[in-house]
Design a protein around this motif. Structure first.
Motif, PDB file in Angstrom:
ATOM      1  N   TYR A  63      -2.353  -9.881  -1.126  1.00  0.00           N
ATOM      2  CA  TYR A  63      -1.379 -10.336  -0.025  1.00  0.00           C
ATOM      3  C   TYR A  63       0.096 -10.618  -0.594  1.00  0.00           C
ATOM      4  CZ  TYR A  63      -4.317  -9.958   3.867  1.00  0.00           C
ATOM      5  OH  TYR A  63      -5.159  -9.612   4.785  1.00  0.00           O
ATOM      6  N   LYS A  64       1.145 -10.613  -0.121  1.00  0.00           N
ATOM      7  CA  LYS A  64       2.287 -11.140  -0.554  1.00  0.00           C
ATOM      8  C   LYS A  64       2.980 -11.452   0.798  1.00  0.00           C
ATOM      9  CE  LYS A  64       6.678  -9.963  -2.920  1.00  0.00           C
ATOM     10  NZ  LYS A  64       7.355  -8.560  -3.551  1.00  0.00           N
ATOM     11  N   MET A  65       3.002 -12.918   0.879  1.00  0.00           N
ATOM     12  CA  MET A  65       3.570 -13.719   2.144  1.00  0.00           C
ATOM     13  C   MET A  65       2.942 -13.206   3.413  1.00  0.00           C
ATOM     14  SD  MET A  65       5.578 -15.873   0.634  1.00  0.00           S
ATOM     15  CE  MET A  65       6.230 -16.511   1.924  1.00  0.00           C
ATOM     16  N   ASN A  66       1.694 -13.195   3.557  1.00  0.00           N
ATOM     17  CA  ASN A  66       0.958 -12.589   4.548  1.00  0.00           C
ATOM     18  C   ASN A  66       0.901 -11.136   4.824  1.00  0.00           C
ATOM     19  OD1 ASN A  66      -0.788 -14.406   5.929  1.00  0.00           O
ATOM     20  ND2 ASN A  66       0.353 -14.527   7.529  1.00  0.00           N
ATOM     21  N   LYS A  67       1.599 -10.376   4.230  1.00  0.00           N
ATOM     22  CA  LYS A  67       1.322  -8.681   4.233  1.00  0.00           C
ATOM     23  C   LYS A  67       0.635  -8.181   3.030  1.00  0.00           C
ATOM     24  CE  LYS A  67       5.858  -8.371   6.975  1.00  0.00           C
ATOM     25  NZ  LYS A  67       6.938  -7.718   7.194  1.00  0.00           N
ATOM     26  N   LYS A  68      -0.029  -7.255   3.438  1.00  0.00           N
ATOM     27  CA  LYS A  68      -0.828  -6.604   2.498  1.00  0.00           C
ATOM     28  C   LYS A  68       0.266  -5.799   1.621  1.00  0.00           C
ATOM     29  CE  LYS A  68      -5.316  -5.874   4.928  1.00  0.00           C
ATOM     30  NZ  LYS A  68      -6.139  -4.973   5.287  1.00  0.00           N
ATOM     31  N   ASP A  69      -0.217  -5.911   0.224  1.00  0.00           N
ATOM     32  CA  ASP A  69       0.871  -5.373  -0.866  1.00  0.00           C
ATOM     33  C   ASP A  69       0.043  -4.715  -1.675  1.00  0.00           C
ATOM     34  OD1 ASP A  69       3.698  -5.412  -1.742  1.00  0.00           O
ATOM     35  OD2 ASP A  69       2.824  -6.390  -3.405  1.00  0.00           O
ATOM     36  N   SER A  70       0.724  -3.856  -2.509  1.00  0.00           N
ATOM     37  CA  SER A  70      -0.026  -2.953  -3.690  1.00  0.00           C
ATOM     38  C   SER A  70      -1.095  -2.105  -3.391  1.00  0.00           C
ATOM     39  CB  SER A  70      -0.347  -4.060  -4.752  1.00  0.00           C
ATOM     40  OG  SER A  70       0.786  -4.880  -5.134  1.00  0.00           O
ATOM     41  N   ILE A  71      -2.070  -2.059  -4.133  1.00  0.00           N
ATOM     42  CA  ILE A  71      -3.283  -1.139  -3.854  1.00  0.00           C
ATOM     43  C   ILE A  71      -4.346  -2.191  -3.562  1.00  0.00           C
ATOM     44  CG2 ILE A  71      -4.851   0.360  -4.913  1.00  0.00           C
ATOM     45  CD1 ILE A  71      -2.806   1.354  -6.901  1.00  0.00           C
ATOM     46  N   TRP A  72      -4.861  -1.421  -2.319  1.00  0.00           N
ATOM     47  CA  TRP A  72      -6.286  -2.140  -1.841  1.00  0.00           C
ATOM     48  C   TRP A  72      -7.366  -1.162  -1.952  1.00  0.00           C
ATOM     49  CZ3 TRP A  72      -7.038  -6.575   1.520  1.00  0.00           C
ATOM     50  CH2 TRP A  72      -5.991  -7.438   1.647  1.00  0.00           C
ATOM     51  N   GLU A  73      -8.576  -1.755  -2.253  1.00  0.00           N
ATOM     52  CA  GLU A  73      -9.677  -0.759  -2.294  1.00  0.00           C
ATOM     53  C   GLU A  73     -10.790  -1.469  -1.283  1.00  0.00           C
ATOM     54  OE1 GLU A  73      -9.693   0.513  -7.005  1.00  0.00           O
ATOM     55  OE2 GLU A  73     -10.365  -1.526  -6.684  1.00  0.00           O
ATOM     56  N   GLY A  79     -21.508  -0.926  -2.712  1.00  0.00           N
ATOM     57  CA  GLY A  79     -20.495  -1.088  -3.677  1.00  0.00           C
ATOM     58  C   GLY A  79     -19.771   0.065  -4.529  1.00  0.00           C
ATOM     59  N   LYS A  80     -19.963   1.047  -3.888  1.00  0.00           N
ATOM     60  CA  LYS A  80     -19.310   2.184  -4.169  1.00  0.00           C
ATOM     61  C   LYS A  80     -17.891   2.416  -3.579  1.00  0.00           C
ATOM     62  CE  LYS A  80     -22.829   3.644  -6.613  1.00  0.00           C
ATOM     63  NZ  LYS A  80     -22.635   3.675  -8.362  1.00  0.00           N
ATOM     64  N   LEU A  81     -17.080   3.069  -4.331  1.00  0.00           N
ATOM     65  CA  LEU A  81     -15.588   2.959  -3.581  1.00  0.00           C
ATOM     66  C   LEU A  81     -15.470   3.968  -2.754  1.00  0.00           C
ATOM     67  CD1 LEU A  81     -12.487   2.342  -4.315  1.00  0.00           C
ATOM     68  CD2 LEU A  81     -12.311   4.282  -5.634  1.00  0.00           C
ATOM     69  N   ASP A  82     -14.792   3.519  -1.389  1.00  0.00           N
ATOM     70  CA  ASP A  82     -14.743   4.369  -0.364  1.00  0.00           C
ATOM     71  C   ASP A  82     -13.424   4.588   0.250  1.00  0.00           C
ATOM     72  OD1 ASP A  82     -16.321   5.365   2.046  1.00  0.00           O
ATOM     73  OD2 ASP A  82     -14.818   3.862   3.086  1.00  0.00           O
ATOM     74  N   ILE A  83     -12.173   4.065  -0.310  1.00  0.00           N
ATOM     75  CA  ILE A  83     -11.060   4.232   0.191  1.00  0.00           C
ATOM     76  C   ILE A  83     -10.106   3.495  -0.975  1.00  0.00           C
ATOM     77  CG2 ILE A  83     -11.012   2.556   1.768  1.00  0.00           C
ATOM     78  CD1 ILE A  83      -8.735   4.120   3.454  1.00  0.00           C
ATOM     79  N   LYS A  84      -8.973   4.131  -1.218  1.00  0.00           N
ATOM     80  CA  LYS A  84      -7.962   3.234  -2.044  1.00  0.00           C
ATOM     81  C   LYS A  84      -6.579   3.602  -1.312  1.00  0.00           C
ATOM     82  CE  LYS A  84      -8.436   2.891  -6.734  1.00  0.00           C
ATOM     83  NZ  LYS A  84      -8.218   3.414  -8.083  1.00  0.00           N
ATOM     84  N   TYR A  85      -5.893   2.407  -0.996  1.00  0.00           N
ATOM     85  CA  TYR A  85      -4.563   2.729  -0.350  1.00  0.00           C
ATOM     86  C   TYR A  85      -3.661   1.872  -0.978  1.00  0.00           C
ATOM     87  CZ  TYR A  85      -1.426   3.550   3.614  1.00  0.00           C
ATOM     88  OH  TYR A  85      -0.531   3.998   4.280  1.00  0.00           O
ATOM     89  N   ASP A  86      -2.399   2.614  -1.049  1.00  0.00           N
ATOM     90  CA  ASP A  86      -1.159   1.944  -1.544  1.00  0.00           C
ATOM     91  C   ASP A  86      -0.409   1.278  -0.396  1.00  0.00           C
ATOM     92  OD1 ASP A  86       1.114   1.055  -2.946  1.00  0.00           O
ATOM     93  OD2 ASP A  86       1.328   2.843  -4.037  1.00  0.00           O
ATOM     94  N   TYR A  87      -0.451   0.049  -0.189  1.00  0.00           N
ATOM     95  CA  TYR A  87       0.427  -0.361   0.943  1.00  0.00           C
ATOM     96  C   TYR A  87       1.938  -0.442   0.730  1.00  0.00           C
ATOM     97  CZ  TYR A  87      -3.484  -1.634   3.965  1.00  0.00           C
ATOM     98  OH  TYR A  87      -4.557  -1.682   4.945  1.00  0.00           O
ATOM     99  N   THR A  88       2.273  -0.778  -0.698  1.00  0.00           N
ATOM    100  CA  THR A  88       3.452  -0.570  -1.073  1.00  0.00           C
ATOM    101  C   THR A  88       4.475   0.602  -0.783  1.00  0.00           C
ATOM    102  OG1 THR A  88       3.325  -2.248  -2.881  1.00  0.00           O
ATOM    103  CG2 THR A  88       5.273  -1.134  -2.974  1.00  0.00           C
ATOM    104  N   ASN A  89       3.775   1.707  -1.253  1.00  0.00           N
ATOM    105  CA  ASN A  89       4.196   2.935  -0.871  1.00  0.00           C
ATOM    106  C   ASN A  89       3.701   3.774   0.504  1.00  0.00           C
ATOM    107  OD1 ASN A  89       6.001   3.278  -3.173  1.00  0.00           O
ATOM    108  ND2 ASN A  89       4.142   2.950  -4.278  1.00  0.00           N
TER     109      ASN A  89
END
Length: 215
Positions: A63-73, A79-89
């Motif tokens: 989080y960056k000042m209460n907003k999702k930032d960078s890459i979230w997984e 425990g297996k990866l389901d999604i990867k999303y870049d909130y910055t872009n």
């Protein structure tokens, strides 16, 4: 006589974003995150959401000042990866394709007999949906008293803006089970990536099963 020239250097200090933060561990919601010491309502820093046993990570990001930032997984309950999303872009990097009807199902709402290029995707991952149901579901007393159990399949609309609406159950079990299933699924954050058809967002419907078992 030449005049002496005096040059004065004015040093302007760089503004460094060094916000002081405090780590919060919420055992009830299985979350670990940081907030500003100056305002505990503002998340700022690493965020982790754990599963039921506090061992498997279901969601992690920043989080960056209460907003999702960078890459979230987001991860499934194993425990297996389901999604990867870049909130910055605002870019989807990866998502796991499940067999239709294996966990959920989805269909196009705008055109019959057409195939979606991409199904609606929950940006938090399937594990977060399952944990939301597991942590909040309550077995209706009337259903327990009458020994009623089974599966309730809740279908809802996800519009082209990723908003949820029109929750319903086609084959109700009754005894409050259907209403409770709808209630807990409405607790899912409205952070959906809409379905795509020919590269454009479209309305779609999404179905999710909620299972009731009596011990």
């Amino acid at each position: 006589m030449k005049k002496a020239i005096t040059i004065t250097l004015v040093l302007i200090p760089m503004l460094i974003n060094a916000q002081k933060t405090k780590k919060i561990i919420n055992k009830e919601t299985h979350e670990s995150y940081y907030v500003l010491k100056s305002d505990k309502n503002i998340k700022h820093g690493e965020y982790i959401k754990y599963g039921f046993n506090d061992k498997v990570i279901l969601l992690k990001g920043f989080y960056k000042m209460n907003k999702k930032d960078s890459i979230w997984e987001g991860f499934n309950t194993n425990g297996k990866l389901d999604i990867k999303y870049d909130y910055t872009n605002s870019k989807l990097i990866y998502y796991k394709v499940y067999k239709k009807d294996s966990i959920n199902s989805f269909d196009n709402l705008t055109e019959k007999d057409t195939i979606l290029n991409r199904p609606p995707i929950f940006s938090g991952g399937i594990g977060l949906i399952i944990s939301t149901v597991f942590e909040n579901i309550k077995y209706p007393e009337s259903a327990k008293e009458n020994g009623i159990s089974g599966q309730v399949i809740v279908t809802f609309k996800i519009d082209k803006n990723g908003k949820m609406s029109d929750f319903h159950v086609d084959n109700p079990l009754g005894y409050g089970l259907d209403e409770e299933a709808i209630r807990v699924l409405k607790l899912i954050p409205e952070e959906w990536l809409p379905a795509l058809k020919d590269g454009k967002p479209v309305d779609s419907k999404f179905s999710f099963p909620v299972n009731y078992r009596l011990s």
